[in-house]
Scaffold this active site. Structure first.
Site, PDB file in Angstrom:
ATOM      1  N   HIS A 102       0.888  -1.099   0.084  1.00  0.00           N
ATOM      2  CA  HIS A 102       0.014  -0.007  -0.118  1.00  0.00           C
ATOM      3  C   HIS A 102       1.108   1.279  -0.082  1.00  0.00           C
ATOM      4  O   HIS A 102       1.796   1.277   0.739  1.00  0.00           O
ATOM      5  CB  HIS A 102      -0.955  -0.015   1.297  1.00  0.00           C
ATOM      6  CG  HIS A 102      -2.022   1.033   1.098  1.00  0.00           C
ATOM      7  ND1 HIS A 102      -1.934   2.133   1.206  1.00  0.00           N
ATOM      8  CD2 HIS A 102      -3.399   0.713   0.533  1.00  0.00           C
ATOM      9  CE1 HIS A 102      -3.097   2.748   0.901  1.00  0.00           C
ATOM     10  NE2 HIS A 102      -3.819   1.824   0.699  1.00  0.00           N
ATOM     11  N   GLU A 120      -8.010  -4.654  -1.279  1.00  0.00           N
ATOM     12  CA  GLU A 120      -8.527  -5.342  -2.389  1.00  0.00           C
ATOM     13  C   GLU A 120      -8.404  -6.755  -2.151  1.00  0.00           C
ATOM     14  O   GLU A 120      -9.233  -7.271  -2.723  1.00  0.00           O
ATOM     15  CB  GLU A 120      -7.338  -4.947  -3.558  1.00  0.00           C
ATOM     16  CG  GLU A 120      -7.099  -3.583  -3.725  1.00  0.00           C
ATOM     17  CD  GLU A 120      -8.093  -2.884  -4.715  1.00  0.00           C
ATOM     18  OE1 GLU A 120      -9.160  -3.325  -5.405  1.00  0.00           O
ATOM     19  OE2 GLU A 120      -8.190  -1.613  -4.640  1.00  0.00           O
TER      20      GLU A 120
HETATM   21  C1  LIG Z   1      -0.071  -0.607  -3.730  1.00  0.00           C
HETATM   22  C2  LIG Z   1       1.173   0.027  -4.534  1.00  0.00           C
HETATM   23  C3  LIG Z   1       1.156   0.557  -5.811  1.00  0.00           C
HETATM   24  C4  LIG Z   1       2.004   0.722  -3.614  1.00  0.00           C
HETATM   25  O1  LIG Z   1       3.149   0.999  -4.033  1.00  0.00           O
HETATM   26  P1  LIG Z   1       4.381   1.813  -3.067  1.00  0.00           P
HETATM   27  O2  LIG Z   1       3.970   2.103  -1.680  1.00  0.00           O
HETATM   28  O3  LIG Z   1       4.607   3.027  -4.011  1.00  0.00           O
HETATM   29  O4  LIG Z   1       5.424   0.768  -3.249  1.00  0.00           O
HETATM   30  P2  LIG Z   1       6.956   0.851  -3.567  1.00  0.00           P
HETATM   31  O5  LIG Z   1       6.745   1.141  -5.405  1.00  0.00           O
HETATM   32  O6  LIG Z   1       7.465   1.647  -2.837  1.00  0.00           O
HETATM   33  O7  LIG Z   1       7.390  -0.660  -3.331  1.00  0.00           O
HETATM   34  C5  LIG Z   1       8.361  -0.995  -2.335  1.00  0.00           C
HETATM   35  C6  LIG Z   1       8.989  -2.187  -2.419  1.00  0.00           C
HETATM   36  O8  LIG Z   1       8.034  -3.219  -2.520  1.00  0.00           O
HETATM   37  C7  LIG Z   1       7.762  -3.920  -3.579  1.00  0.00           C
HETATM   38  N1  LIG Z   1       6.085  -4.335  -3.853  1.00  0.00           N
HETATM   39  C8  LIG Z   1       5.234  -3.515  -3.137  1.00  0.00           C
HETATM   40  N2  LIG Z   1       4.298  -3.918  -3.808  1.00  0.00           N
HETATM   41  C9  LIG Z   1       4.432  -5.222  -3.747  1.00  0.00           C
HETATM   42  C10 LIG Z   1       3.769  -6.142  -4.210  1.00  0.00           C
HETATM   43  N3  LIG Z   1       2.340  -6.335  -4.279  1.00  0.00           N
HETATM   44  N4  LIG Z   1       4.174  -7.498  -4.726  1.00  0.00           N
HETATM   45  C11 LIG Z   1       5.609  -7.465  -4.588  1.00  0.00           C
HETATM   46  N5  LIG Z   1       6.264  -6.480  -4.352  1.00  0.00           N
HETATM   47  C12 LIG Z   1       5.856  -5.400  -3.891  1.00  0.00           C
HETATM   48  C13 LIG Z   1       8.117  -3.113  -4.679  1.00  0.00           C
HETATM   49  O9  LIG Z   1       8.640  -3.772  -5.964  1.00  0.00           O
HETATM   50  C14 LIG Z   1       9.339  -2.224  -4.108  1.00  0.00           C
HETATM   51  O10 LIG Z   1      10.529  -3.134  -4.307  1.00  0.00           O
HETATM   52  P3  LIG Z   1      11.846  -2.574  -4.457  1.00  0.00           P
HETATM   53  O11 LIG Z   1      12.154  -1.732  -3.286  1.00  0.00           O
HETATM   54  O12 LIG Z   1      13.019  -3.842  -4.264  1.00  0.00           O
HETATM   55  O13 LIG Z   1      11.949  -1.963  -5.880  1.00  0.00           O
HETATM   56  C15 LIG Z   1       2.181  -1.564  -4.615  1.00  0.00           C
HETATM   57  O14 LIG Z   1       2.348  -2.325  -3.416  1.00  0.00           O
HETATM   58  C16 LIG Z   1       1.415  -2.404  -5.700  1.00  0.00           C
HETATM   59  O15 LIG Z   1       1.558  -2.274  -6.863  1.00  0.00           O
HETATM   60  N6  LIG Z   1       0.579  -3.268  -5.221  1.00  0.00           N
HETATM   61  C17 LIG Z   1      -0.170  -4.420  -5.889  1.00  0.00           C
HETATM   62  C18 LIG Z   1      -1.230  -3.819  -6.801  1.00  0.00           C
HETATM   63  C19 LIG Z   1      -2.567  -3.567  -5.749  1.00  0.00           C
HETATM   64  O16 LIG Z   1      -2.578  -4.350  -4.657  1.00  0.00           O
HETATM   65  N7  LIG Z   1      -3.047  -2.453  -5.708  1.00  0.00           N
HETATM   66  C20 LIG Z   1      -4.265  -2.163  -4.971  1.00  0.00           C
HETATM   67  C21 LIG Z   1      -3.812  -0.981  -3.971  1.00  0.00           C
HETATM   68  S1  LIG Z   1      -5.046  -0.445  -2.907  1.00  0.00           S
END
Ligand SMILES: CC(C)(COP(=O)(O)OP(=O)(O)OC[C@H]1O[C@@H](n2cnc3c(N)ncnc32)[C@H](O)[C@@H]1OP(=O)(O)O)[C@@H](O)C(=O)NCCC(=O)NCCS
Length: 388
Positions: free
Chosen positions: A273, A326
């Site tokens: 998240h 989700e």
């Molecule tokens: C929700 C989301 C966009 C948040 O992104 P964020 O806080 O910007 O997270 P970051 O992009 O900073 O990610 C941090 C690290 O965790 C990893 N990560 C984050 N969510 C992940 C997931 N669902 N699965 C695997 N790895 C994940 C990223 O690859 C990143 O790794 P790195 O540092 O080695 O590059 C992201 O977690 C995601 O894409 N989740 C899956 C989609 C989803 O469930 N969306 C609904 C959201 S309510």
């Protein structure tokens, strides 16, 4: 070097406006480090556990929880607004027939726009606070009617007329299926809807407020917000988390499937998240609701959650990746008989209330939201070449 064409000094904001405070609000907030979010002064999850949808709707747009008398009046007022004006009702078959995409969310934009003009909504700039609030109720109350009618028409079915005697969530399920829902399913959907009404200054809420700041009418603000929500980076897709469960298939495949995806750099849907670094409080409540239904699908989802969290902790140490709203929302909606293409529309059926509260708050402030962009193209003025 940018030329400052404004009377105020230029300030560079971070990409995506991350961390920039753009306004003050009394509607609610998200505390990502604590795993807590609230509507006004109340925990949103506690509201979802203890109150009905209309009570929380009243809290959002009037600022207080209703007493018994106010509740009865508000429930009757909003139930009476579920029926569509004839001009809108008669246009729905054409809107549904014109759509070549799954689900009724894009049709909702068209129908909301039509509803706004059919109801004669005037710019929020030109009307007082009571009229604005009444306009938000008129539009929000009709959203489930529009969504379910568009969905059914898309399936070749007749729309089901709303019932005034059912609460918001039960009536939504009734209009979707044509059958009065089992009380525990209606309550589970109601709790999901309450937990989704508002969630900080997200992209669709900001969009609604930008449009409201221009003084446009309530329907215009909500159409824009639905557009923002429809983007995959925002409205998400609870259905994608279910797709993950389907793709894994059986418990013995959880570990290899997840490891392979994460090592390939993929993201596992329903985890992580942007704000929460703890468990998403909505996820906890929805898991409990799912477990109250029980069954192999729920047991499998809980096992997937446990394993994925462990694998992400191992492969992405220090990132604090947990299930988000989700993951279990998809499971709960499936248990309640909602088809996957209605998941994001159902989210919208709740979020319209949060957008409305934000529109009302924004409309009370007459300052237009108007930032600037740094122009980085070729330095003007370049002589316009003669047309060939
Ligand atoms: C929700 C989301 C966009 C948040 O992104 P964020 O806080 O910007 O997270 P970051 O992009 O900073 O990610 C941090 C690290 O965790 C990893 N990560 C984050 N969510 C992940 C997931 N669902 N699965 C695997 N790895 C994940 C990223 O690859 C990143 O790794 P790195 O540092 O080695 O590059 C992201 O977690 C995601 O894409 N989740 C899956 C989609 C989803 O469930 N969306 C609904 C959201 S309510």
């Amino acid at each position: 070097m940018a030329i400052n064409t404004t009377a105020t000094p230029l300030i560079d904001a971070p990409r995506g406006l991350a961390g920039v405070v753009v306004t003050e609000t009394e509607i609610g907030d998200v505390r990502g480090r604590e795993g807590f979010y609230h509507y006004r002064q109340y925990s949103a999850v506690e509201l979802a556990r203890t109150r009905g949808f209309e009570d929380v709707w009243h809290l959002l747009v009037h600022g207080t929880l209703p007493d018994a008398e106010r509740r009865a009046a508000f429930n009757a007022e909003t139930a009476a607004l579920r029926r569509l004006p004839e001009e809108v009702r008669s246009a729905l078959p054409a809107i549904a027939a014109a759509s070549r995409v799954p689900g009724p969310l894009s049709g909702l934009r068209t129908a909301l726009s039509l509803l706004g003009s059919a109801r004669g909504l005037r710019p929020v700039y030109d009307i007082d606070a009571d009229r604005r609030r009444a306009d938000t109720l008129a539009v929000c109350a009709a959203v489930p009617t529009l969504l379910t009618a568009l969905y059914r028409l898309g399936q070749g079915l007749h729309p089901v007329e709303p019932r005034d005697d059912l609460p918001y969530a039960a009536n939504y399920l009734y209009m979707l299926t044509g059958e009065e829902p089992e009380p525990r399913r209606a309550r589970a959907v109601e709790q999901y809807l309450i937990s989704t009404i508002d969630h900080g200054f997200n992209a669709s809420t900001f969009t609604a407020r930008v449009i409201a700041s221009t003084g446009a009418d309530v329907a215009a603000c909500l159409v824009g917000a639905v557009g923002a929500l429809s983007g995959p980076l925002h409205g998400g897709a609870p259905s994608r988390a279910l797709d993950t469960l389907d793709a894994i298939g059986t418990p013995d495949r959880i570990d290899p499937w997840i490891r392979e995806r994460v090592l390939a750099g993929d993201r596992i849907m329903g985890f992580g998240h942007a704000v929460y670094r703890t468990e998403d409080p909505r996820s906890r409540m929805l898991r409990e609701i799912a477990q109250s239904f029980g069954g192999p699908r729920v047991d499998f989802a809980v096992e997937v959650e446990r394993r994925v969290e462990a694998i992400l902790a191992e492969l992405k140490p220090g990132r604090e990746l947990h299930t988000n709203v989700e993951f279990h929302a998809g499971v709960v909606m499936e248990l309640c008989g909602l088809p996957r293409e209605m998941f994001t529309p159902t989210f919208a059926a709740a979020r319209v209330v949060g957008w409305s509260a934000n529109i009302l708050e924004q409309a009370a402030d007459s300052k237009i939201i108007r930032p600037v962009a740094r122009y980085v193209g070729p330095t003007p003025p370049v002589a316009v070449p003669a047309a060939l």
